[in-house]
Scaffold this active site. Structure first.
Site, PDB file in Angstrom:
ATOM      1  CG  LEU A 178      -1.709   1.301   1.481  1.00 37.57           C
ATOM      2  CD1 LEU A 178      -2.729   1.538   0.370  1.00 37.57           C
ATOM      3  CD2 LEU A 178      -2.393   1.267   2.850  1.00 37.57           C
ATOM      4  N   GLY A 181      -0.518   8.206  -0.314  1.00 35.37           N
ATOM      5  CA  GLY A 181      -0.003   9.423  -0.932  1.00 35.37           C
ATOM      6  C   GLY A 181       0.911   9.049  -2.076  1.00 35.37           C
ATOM      7  N   GLY A 183       1.234   9.854  -5.179  1.00 37.09           N
ATOM      8  CA  GLY A 183       1.652  10.744  -6.255  1.00 37.09           C
ATOM      9  C   GLY A 183       1.180  10.248  -7.603  1.00 37.09           C
ATOM     10  CD1 TRP A 184       1.223  12.522 -11.869  1.00 35.62           C
ATOM     11  CD2 TRP A 184       2.790  13.139 -10.401  1.00 35.62           C
ATOM     12  NE1 TRP A 184       1.157  13.886 -11.739  1.00 35.62           N
ATOM     13  CE2 TRP A 184       2.106  14.297 -10.836  1.00 35.62           C
ATOM     14  CE3 TRP A 184       3.817  13.290  -9.470  1.00 35.62           C
ATOM     15  CZ2 TRP A 184       2.417  15.583 -10.383  1.00 35.62           C
ATOM     16  CZ3 TRP A 184       4.129  14.561  -9.011  1.00 35.62           C
ATOM     17  CH2 TRP A 184       3.435  15.687  -9.466  1.00 35.62           C
ATOM     18  CB  SER A 205      -3.527  14.933  -6.570  1.00 34.70           C
ATOM     19  OG  SER A 205      -3.286  15.476  -7.853  1.00 34.70           O
ATOM     20  CB  CYS A 367      12.724  24.023   0.206  1.00 33.43           C
ATOM     21  SG  CYS A 367      11.038  24.418   0.704  1.00 33.43           S
TER      22      CYS A 367
END
Length: 401
Positions: A178, A181, A183-184, A205, A367
């Site tokens: 799993l 989050g 992403g792509w 998203s 950052c």
């Protein structure tokens, strides 16, 4: 040296700067006056108006960041050098009533509930896949890479990060993985093709979800990987147990109050003796999250401290195995993103305005400086569901290919 003049705000800033040794630079103001520190040759900061200086003195990160993106504060020279100098100027970072008030306002307005988190994720990650394609690697990996030497390309380093994560998780063929989050979807695709796992990824998203599904079809792993639009609070709805769980760059979005909920739900879908790899930006001690970042870049974001992560995880039944700090790797990753972003500025200006461009310049550069100076860190934490005494005695198994 003490500065005195007609403008009180200018005097406050310059007297604070005179007390610290942060380089050779100049500061110019809207009235034409210029103050020089050292030889003044490294860079120049120009305040276009009095209001931009007032805002900076009230809340340095928010004031400078907002002033820069709005064009009210301009920089002649290297922005990275300016930010490095500012981060070293501790006298300018004193907590003010205004900065506390800004922090409280953001905390009240940015609720980490399902509706709020859906908006927060869309704000940052749904800017368009074409935008991210301009400066990310071909795998579309938007998280810290793993560099084995200074010559590694971004593409190599991201694949090396995937390999590192899979080794730490000890992935085996046909195990269920799993990705919270996801992403792509690139890590799941890598794990399916290289380790033969079955995987589920969840994201909020829509842009990432649509692109990830296309890539899964393109890579021919649709029989192994599925992506879902699902909130981590709804993980029990999957009615499935996983051998391994990975979460990369998502924990920063759950908020301080929800850390326990995230870990509890992850624990509920992890098999006994299963492994959780939590990859998150964080701090060594609890501190307020940067107001500018929370307002403009990651609404609802919260950088957890290491102690709080460990306390929450162990109280919920996770056994702590390992922690690795990839701080330097994230600084290198951000430097490469910043250069690629700069190379594509003209293209980006066909998609967004100059304010957006300056905002992202400041975000990526700032950052990188924060990681370089050690103000923030990148933790990879490995936990097991229940005590594991059967793992190898040294960390060599995590590092050897």
């Amino acid at each position: 040296m003490t500065f005195s003049g007609k403008n009180r705000l200018q005097n406050i800033l310059c007297n604070a700067l005179a007390q610290i040794d942060i380089g050779n630079f100049s500061v110019s103001f809207w009235d034409g006056s210029v103050r020089t520190f050292g030889q003044g040759s490294d860079f120049t900061i120009h305040f276009q108006n009095k209001e931009s200086l007032r805002r900076l003195l009230l809340d340095l990160p928010l004031g400078f960041g907002e002033g820069y993106m709005n064009g009210d504060i301009t920089v002649q020279g290297d922005l990275r050098q300016v930010i490095n100098s500012g981060l070293k100027a501790e006298q300018l970072h004193k907590t003010t009533f205004k900065s506390l008030l800004n922090s409280i306002r953001l905390q009240i307005s940015q609720k980490n509930n399902k509706k709020g988190d859906k908006y927060h994720i869309a704000h940052h990650y749904d800017l368009g896949n074409d935008f991210y394609k301009l400066w990310l690697d071909p795998q579309m990996v938007y998280s810290c890479a793993y560099f084995e030497n200074d010559k590694d390309t971004l593409e190599q380093a991201q694949l090396q990060k995937f390999a590192l994560c899979c080794r730490k998780l000890q992935l085996q063929p046909n195990e269920h993985l799993l990705d919270i989050g996801c992403g792509w979807g690139s890590l799941l695709i890598y794990a399916a093709k290289n380790f033969g796992v079955q995987g589920v990824g969840i994201t909020l998203s829509q842009e990432q979800l649509d692109y990830g599904k296309e890539q899964i079809q393109k890579e021919g792993v649709e029989d192994k990987i599925s992506l879902l639009c699902l909130d981590y609070r709804d993980l029990p709805q999957l009615q499935q147990k996983f051998h391994k769980i990975v979460s990369i760059g998502m924990f920063e979005h759950v908020g301080k109050a929800n850390m326990g909920i995230f870990l509890k739900n992850a624990r509920s879908v992890l098999r006994e003796n299963g492994l959780l790899l939590l990859h998150t930006i964080g701090k060594t001690m609890e501190e307020p999250t940067n107001n500018w970042i929370r307002k403009f870049i990651f609404p609802g974001g919260y950088l957890p401290d290491l102690g709080r992560i460990l306390k929450n995880a162990t109280q919920l039944g996770f056994s702590f195995i390992d922690c690795e700090n990839l701080r330097v790797h994230y600084a290198k990753t951000l430097d490469k993103w910043s250069r690629r972003f700069a190379e594509n500025e003209q293209h980006i200006l066909t998609m967004f305005d100059e304010r957006f461009l300056r905002m992202w310049q400041f975000y990526l550069t700032g950052c990188a400086a924060e990681f370089t100076l050690g103000n923030i860190h990148l933790f990879q934490l490995l936990f097991s569901s229940g005590i594991r005494n059967d793992l190898p005695l040294t960390r060599r198994w995590m590092l050897e290919k």
